[in-house]
Write a protein that holds these residues in place. Sequence first.
Motif, PDB file in Angstrom:
ATOM      1  N   ASN A   1       5.146 -33.503  41.872  1.00 16.85           N
ATOM      2  CA  ASN A   1       4.222 -32.541  41.241  1.00 16.85           C
ATOM      3  C   ASN A   1       3.105 -33.270  40.496  1.00 16.85           C
ATOM      4  O   ASN A   1       1.943 -32.878  40.557  1.00 16.85           O
ATOM      5  CB  ASN A   1       4.968 -31.665  40.236  1.00 16.85           C
ATOM      6  CG  ASN A   1       5.611 -30.461  40.902  1.00 16.85           C
ATOM      7  OD1 ASN A   1       5.370 -30.202  42.073  1.00 16.85           O
ATOM      8  ND2 ASN A   1       6.432 -29.742  40.162  1.00 16.85           N
TER       9      ASN A   1
ATOM     10  N   LYS B   1       0.742 -34.443  42.931  1.00 14.94           N
ATOM     11  CA  LYS B   1       0.068 -33.302  43.564  1.00 14.94           C
ATOM     12  C   LYS B   1      -1.005 -32.700  42.655  1.00 14.94           C
ATOM     13  O   LYS B   1      -2.086 -32.334  43.113  1.00 14.94           O
ATOM     14  CB  LYS B   1       1.135 -32.237  43.891  1.00 14.94           C
ATOM     15  CG  LYS B   1       0.624 -31.097  44.714  1.00 14.94           C
ATOM     16  CD  LYS B   1       1.766 -30.339  45.391  1.00 14.94           C
ATOM     17  CE  LYS B   1       2.495 -29.439  44.438  1.00 14.94           C
ATOM     18  NZ  LYS B   1       3.516 -28.625  45.088  1.00 14.94           N
TER      19      LYS B   1
ATOM     20  N   ASP C   1       1.314 -37.166  33.641  1.00 13.83           N
ATOM     21  CA  ASP C   1       0.234 -37.206  34.640  1.00 13.83           C
ATOM     22  C   ASP C   1      -1.116 -36.955  33.985  1.00 13.83           C
ATOM     23  O   ASP C   1      -1.189 -36.666  32.786  1.00 13.83           O
ATOM     24  CB  ASP C   1       0.503 -36.196  35.778  1.00 13.83           C
ATOM     25  CG  ASP C   1       0.509 -34.759  35.294  1.00 13.83           C
ATOM     26  OD1 ASP C   1      -0.376 -34.394  34.501  1.00 13.83           O
ATOM     27  OD2 ASP C   1       1.402 -33.982  35.715  1.00 13.83           O
TER      28      ASP C   1
ATOM     29  N   ARG D   1       4.316 -19.574  40.330  1.00 10.69           N
ATOM     30  CA  ARG D   1       3.256 -20.578  40.433  1.00 10.69           C
ATOM     31  C   ARG D   1       2.121 -20.092  39.547  1.00 10.69           C
ATOM     32  O   ARG D   1       1.814 -18.911  39.512  1.00 10.69           O
ATOM     33  CB  ARG D   1       2.785 -20.715  41.882  1.00 10.69           C
ATOM     34  CG  ARG D   1       3.940 -20.990  42.831  1.00 10.69           C
ATOM     35  CD  ARG D   1       3.476 -21.284  44.230  1.00 10.69           C
ATOM     36  NE  ARG D   1       2.739 -22.532  44.259  1.00 10.69           N
ATOM     37  CZ  ARG D   1       1.572 -22.695  44.878  1.00 10.69           C
ATOM     38  NH1 ARG D   1       1.021 -21.669  45.510  1.00 10.69           N
ATOM     39  NH2 ARG D   1       0.936 -23.846  44.845  1.00 10.69           N
ATOM     40  N   GLU D   2       1.541 -21.038  38.855  1.00 12.07           N
ATOM     41  CA  GLU D   2       0.454 -20.664  37.951  1.00 12.07           C
ATOM     42  C   GLU D   2      -0.685 -20.021  38.724  1.00 12.07           C
ATOM     43  O   GLU D   2      -1.060 -20.520  39.803  1.00 12.07           O
ATOM     44  CB  GLU D   2      -0.053 -21.932  37.289  1.00 12.07           C
ATOM     45  CG  GLU D   2       0.215 -21.991  35.814  1.00 12.07           C
ATOM     46  CD  GLU D   2      -0.582 -23.116  35.265  1.00 12.07           C
ATOM     47  OE1 GLU D   2      -1.617 -22.818  34.671  1.00 12.07           O
ATOM     48  OE2 GLU D   2      -0.204 -24.275  35.496  1.00 12.07           O
TER      49      GLU D   2
ATOM     50  N   VAL E   1      -3.574 -22.181  40.332  1.00  6.73           N
ATOM     51  CA  VAL E   1      -3.316 -23.213  41.358  1.00  6.73           C
ATOM     52  C   VAL E   1      -2.886 -22.572  42.682  1.00  6.73           C
ATOM     53  O   VAL E   1      -2.788 -23.248  43.698  1.00  6.73           O
ATOM     54  CB  VAL E   1      -2.238 -24.233  40.917  1.00  6.73           C
ATOM     55  CG1 VAL E   1      -2.609 -24.902  39.625  1.00  6.73           C
ATOM     56  CG2 VAL E   1      -0.867 -23.589  40.825  1.00  6.73           C
TER      57      VAL E   1
ATOM     58  N   ALA F   1       5.709 -23.631  46.887  1.00  3.14           N
ATOM     59  CA  ALA F   1       6.447 -22.360  46.964  1.00  3.14           C
ATOM     60  C   ALA F   1       7.007 -21.965  45.609  1.00  3.14           C
ATOM     61  O   ALA F   1       7.699 -20.961  45.481  1.00  3.14           O
ATOM     62  CB  ALA F   1       7.583 -22.502  47.966  1.00  3.14           C
ATOM     63  N   GLY F   2       6.757 -22.771  44.584  1.00  2.00           N
ATOM     64  CA  GLY F   2       7.260 -22.456  43.239  1.00  2.00           C
ATOM     65  C   GLY F   2       8.769 -22.618  43.132  1.00  2.00           C
ATOM     66  O   GLY F   2       9.419 -21.876  42.393  1.00  2.00           O
TER      67      GLY F   2
ATOM     68  N   LEU G   1      10.559 -26.808  40.420  1.00  2.00           N
ATOM     69  CA  LEU G   1      10.988 -26.842  39.008  1.00  2.00           C
ATOM     70  C   LEU G   1      12.261 -26.020  38.791  1.00  2.00           C
ATOM     71  O   LEU G   1      13.120 -26.398  37.998  1.00  2.00           O
ATOM     72  CB  LEU G   1       9.864 -26.327  38.098  1.00  2.00           C
ATOM     73  CG  LEU G   1       8.655 -27.261  37.955  1.00  2.00           C
ATOM     74  CD1 LEU G   1       7.619 -26.654  37.012  1.00  2.00           C
ATOM     75  CD2 LEU G   1       9.074 -28.632  37.450  1.00  2.00           C
TER      76      LEU G   1
HETATM   77  P1  ADP Z   1       5.313 -25.841  43.427  1.00  2.00           P
HETATM   78  O1  ADP Z   1       4.813 -27.137  42.888  1.00  2.00           O
HETATM   79  O2  ADP Z   1       5.928 -25.995  44.782  1.00  2.00           O
HETATM   80  O3  ADP Z   1       4.357 -24.723  43.330  1.00  2.00           O
HETATM   81  P2  ADP Z   1       7.086 -26.032  41.224  1.00  2.00           P
HETATM   82  O4  ADP Z   1       8.300 -25.242  40.876  1.00  2.00           O
HETATM   83  O5  ADP Z   1       7.289 -27.494  41.367  1.00  2.00           O
HETATM   84  O6  ADP Z   1       6.528 -25.378  42.520  1.00  2.00           O
HETATM   85  O7  ADP Z   1       5.981 -25.774  40.146  1.00  2.00           O
HETATM   86  C1  ADP Z   1       5.731 -24.464  39.701  1.00  2.00           C
HETATM   87  C2  ADP Z   1       4.330 -24.359  39.104  1.00  2.00           C
HETATM   88  O8  ADP Z   1       4.251 -25.151  37.906  1.00  2.00           O
HETATM   89  C3  ADP Z   1       3.258 -24.948  39.971  1.00  2.00           C
HETATM   90  O9  ADP Z   1       2.808 -24.006  40.910  1.00  2.00           O
HETATM   91  C4  ADP Z   1       2.195 -25.281  38.949  1.00  2.00           C
HETATM   92  O10 ADP Z   1       1.457 -24.129  38.655  1.00  2.00           O
HETATM   93  C5  ADP Z   1       2.967 -25.707  37.747  1.00  2.00           C
HETATM   94  N1  ADP Z   1       3.143 -27.181  37.679  1.00  2.00           N
HETATM   95  C6  ADP Z   1       4.242 -27.912  37.984  1.00  2.00           C
HETATM   96  N2  ADP Z   1       4.067 -29.214  37.739  1.00  2.00           N
HETATM   97  C7  ADP Z   1       2.809 -29.332  37.254  1.00  2.00           C
HETATM   98  C8  ADP Z   1       2.012 -30.455  36.813  1.00  2.00           C
HETATM   99  N3  ADP Z   1       2.474 -31.706  36.819  1.00  2.00           N
HETATM  100  N4  ADP Z   1       0.750 -30.190  36.375  1.00  2.00           N
HETATM  101  C9  ADP Z   1       0.270 -28.930  36.363  1.00  2.00           C
HETATM  102  N5  ADP Z   1       0.971 -27.842  36.765  1.00  2.00           N
HETATM  103  C10 ADP Z   1       2.211 -28.037  37.214  1.00  2.00           C
END
Ligand code: ADP
Length: 474
Positions: A375, A378, A403, A422-423, A426, A433-434, A437
Amino acid sequence: MPKIRNLNIATKLSVWACTLIVIFFATTAYLFQQVRQDAEVSSRIVSVNHDLDSAIQRMLERLYSVQDNIRRYKLIGGDEAVGYIVEDLTRFGEILNKTLEKHPEYADEWQSLSLEYEITLDPSETPGDSLTPDETVREWSDILEQSLLDNVADMEMSLTKLHEAGRHAADIGLYGLILCLVLGVGGSLVLAYFLKRSLTEVYRGIRELGTGASPRDVRVLSGDELGELALAFNAMAARLRREEKMRSDFIAMLSHEIRTPLTSVREAVDLVGSGTFGEINEKQKRFLSIAEKESIRLSELLARLLTVSRMESGELDLKYQETDGTKLVQSSLERLGPAAQAKKIELESKITDSSLPLRADPGHVQQVLMNLIGNAIKFSPEGGTVSVKANSADGKVVFCIRDTGPGIPQNEHERIFHKYYREPHVRESVDGAGLGLAISKRIVDAHGGRIWLDSETGRGSIFCFSLPIKKDNR
Ligand code: ADP
């Protein structure tokens, strides 16, 4: 009769208030009755005993005067003494008659006295001849003195009764007051405790639901409105569980169904790309490599969906063993190196310990590290930096991934650990796919650890998780 816990809140409050009112009014009524009785006794003391006492005293005074004058008459004779005697006896007679009118209960006791007095003062006779002998007057005095003593005794008895009744009333008043106080304070505490217990239970359920955890039933602690609320909550939780199960079963089934044809597609692309069916040109190679990358992405997505659906059905089977945290971080950084290079992102390891021993499931912990570092890569812009820190303290190993990405607003911190979340900003620009985490949190929780985030918009993010060094009974 319905049990108290089954009564509704309004009835419970009414029963409690009515009990208080009944005790309060019973005590007040008793005190009122007692005060009235005491007033009657004291008015009897004043109107009967005191009146009688003063009348007897006055009669006795007259008789003592008669006795004195009889003695005087016997010594020196003369009409003057006779006149006094007649006057005293007349006054005595008047008082006696008046007293007997008011207190007829003395008629028997004073019968001899009134008869003899009437004979003694026969108006047809000459006073001097019929003068009452000294002994008779003394007898009259004795009778009256005895009546006086009886009256005083009666008065004392009434006063003692009055005193006792007053003390009793004071005791009853005090007990009533204490009972009201105990019932008032105790009852409100007990009611508040039971209401709070039921409310806390429902509140716990709702809070748990808010954290994204699978909905669990709450305990139904009463038969009142709060009990009904708990029942309604449980019905809702059961429906949510059923729907969640159907959804995860459906996802699992779909993932399985897609996996087999996807594997065939990947193998076919691989075979064509390796030139098994003849030479391919550069353009074909480029398209085949895109197809390969996309099918790998699809496979990874399916793997995540399957992991989530397995976790939901409680199938997270952790295989605990002695593990080295430092090695897990290094291997994750190595595996994600190409992805970081592609975005010209610098990967830093800031671990000073050559080894960080802990007891955990290495495969799952590596999955958490890969998700968080993945992440960080990414979401960081090209040319950014991702650094990983780990150290052990207080019986825990803490891993932190920093990061230089866009950061996450404070109000999203809890939600980003929920499945499929997912935020919003983004969703359009970044793939995902959210699930990463949510899976990471589930793994860390299952290890008895904690995962958290320190981030604000524009400051980059720091994702941390801690794992206990020793896991007992594993
Ligand atoms: P995905 O990355 O596949 O969308 P995650 O469960 O890993 O799903 O993350 C959920 C959401 O959390 C992401 O869509 C993003 O909005 C936010 N997020 C996770 N990691 C980060 C990060 N390092 N910086 C910014 N936003 C993040």
